[in-house]
Scaffold this active site. Structure first.
Site, PDB file in Angstrom:
ATOM      1  N   GLU A  68       0.859  -1.187   0.000  1.00  0.00           N
ATOM      2  CA  GLU A  68       0.000   0.000   0.000  1.00  0.00           C
ATOM      3  C   GLU A  68       0.889   1.228   0.000  1.00  0.00           C
ATOM      4  O   GLU A  68       1.736   1.381   0.889  1.00  0.00           O
ATOM      5  CB  GLU A  68      -0.925   0.015   1.222  1.00  0.00           C
ATOM      6  CG  GLU A  68      -1.875   1.208   1.212  1.00  0.00           C
ATOM      7  CD  GLU A  68      -2.743   1.327   2.463  1.00  0.00           C
ATOM      8  OE1 GLU A  68      -3.673   2.145   2.454  1.00  0.00           O
ATOM      9  OE2 GLU A  68      -2.463   0.606   3.453  1.00  0.00           O
TER      10      GLU A  68
ATOM     11  N   ASP B  45      -2.607  11.580  -2.852  1.00  0.00           N
ATOM     12  CA  ASP B  45      -2.628  13.029  -3.061  1.00  0.00           C
ATOM     13  C   ASP B  45      -2.974  13.303  -4.522  1.00  0.00           C
ATOM     14  O   ASP B  45      -2.307  12.801  -5.428  1.00  0.00           O
ATOM     15  CB  ASP B  45      -1.259  13.609  -2.737  1.00  0.00           C
ATOM     16  CG  ASP B  45      -1.269  15.122  -2.616  1.00  0.00           C
ATOM     17  OD1 ASP B  45      -2.030  15.775  -3.361  1.00  0.00           O
ATOM     18  OD2 ASP B  45      -0.497  15.655  -1.798  1.00  0.00           O
TER      19      ASP B  45
ATOM     20  N   LYS C 193      -2.674  20.672  -9.543  1.00  0.00           N
ATOM     21  CA  LYS C 193      -2.101  21.571 -10.546  1.00  0.00           C
ATOM     22  C   LYS C 193      -1.465  20.766 -11.676  1.00  0.00           C
ATOM     23  O   LYS C 193      -0.706  19.831 -11.424  1.00  0.00           O
ATOM     24  CB  LYS C 193      -1.044  22.480  -9.910  1.00  0.00           C
ATOM     25  CG  LYS C 193      -1.589  23.460  -8.886  1.00  0.00           C
ATOM     26  CD  LYS C 193      -0.467  24.340  -8.339  1.00  0.00           C
ATOM     27  CE  LYS C 193      -0.996  25.328  -7.309  1.00  0.00           C
ATOM     28  NZ  LYS C 193       0.104  26.187  -6.773  1.00  0.00           N
TER      29      LYS C 193
ATOM     30  N   GLU D 122     -11.703   7.191   3.716  1.00  0.00           N
ATOM     31  CA  GLU D 122     -12.902   6.667   3.069  1.00  0.00           C
ATOM     32  C   GLU D 122     -14.105   6.708   4.003  1.00  0.00           C
ATOM     33  O   GLU D 122     -15.216   7.067   3.595  1.00  0.00           O
ATOM     34  CB  GLU D 122     -12.644   5.244   2.598  1.00  0.00           C
ATOM     35  CG  GLU D 122     -13.746   4.651   1.748  1.00  0.00           C
ATOM     36  CD  GLU D 122     -13.346   3.297   1.178  1.00  0.00           C
ATOM     37  OE1 GLU D 122     -14.185   2.684   0.503  1.00  0.00           O
ATOM     38  OE2 GLU D 122     -12.192   2.861   1.404  1.00  0.00           O
TER      39      GLU D 122
END
Length: 214
Positions: A43, A117, A121, A194
């Site tokens: 993970e 993340d 941009k 979540e």
């Protein structure tokens, strides 16, 4: 909420039995961390470890590594180890882009990208964990039928990731834009993020991708 720096947290990780710190600096192969030949799941961005631990508990015959690049978060993950914690996982304090340095080629069966993340941009897209540069790394370390499981609440990141996988010749085994109102909800293990997003009524996107071979 920004986490408060706690003095000695790096040293705590260095001495914790469930943590591995910066293995790339020691030339350490994580394949050797367990004394067995069980499948390896990774993970990237394990946060405080809810998904990592619950998944490890459900699958005792799989070895898990949860990477976390924030020392503050990795510290809190290791700090929250509980009695009877599963012994088939480690928290790894390091960046996920060093996978090919710390794993043997073709040795990882599954990679989880849970609420990464989104780097919104365009100038930062190369930092997204589904950017083509990361996909090239995953190709090196995944077994031939290895899978990437991705979940996100960010629709822009999800659509971007779909296009990256398709352009890079990956097979999309599953795609849903509303996980918790789909047949794929069964056996889903939620992360801390979540749980919060679902309570807020946000839809969760999920995909499973596997590299195509001619």
């Amino acid at each position: 909420m920004r986490l408060r720096y706690i003095h000695g947290q790096y040293e705590f990780l260095q001495n914790h039995e469930k943590a591995i710190t910066e293995p790339e600096k020691r030339g350490y192969k994580l394949n050797d961390a367990f004394n067995n030949n069980n499948p390896i799941h990774v993970e990237l961005g394990c946060g405080k470890g809810k998904f990592l631990r619950e998944t490890a508990l459900k699958n005792p015959d799989i070895n898990y590594f949860g990477f976390e690049k924030s020392v503050k978060v990795a510290y809190r993950c290791a700090k929250s180890v509980f009695e009877n914690d599963p012994d088939n996982y480690f928290v790894v304090y390091s960046n996920g882009d060093i996978l090919k340095e710390v794993f043997e080629p073709k040795s990882i069966d599954r990679i989880y990208l849970n609420f990464s993340d989104p780097w919104p941009k365009p100038s930062h897209y190369k930092r997204r964990l589904t950017h083509k540069s990361f996909l090239e790394v995953y190709k090196i370390v995944l077994v031939d039928d290895g899978e990437i499981h991705m979940k996100t609440d960010n629709n822009d990141l999800f659509e971007y990731s779909l296009s990256q996988f398709e352009e890079d010749n990956w097979e999309l085994l599953m795609v849903t834009r509303d996980l918790h109102n789909s047949p794929y909800k069964q056996d889903n293990v939620m992360t801390e993020y979540e749980e919060r997003f679902v309570q807020e009524g946000k839809k969760i996107n999920k995909l499973i991708a596997r590299q195509k071979y001619e």
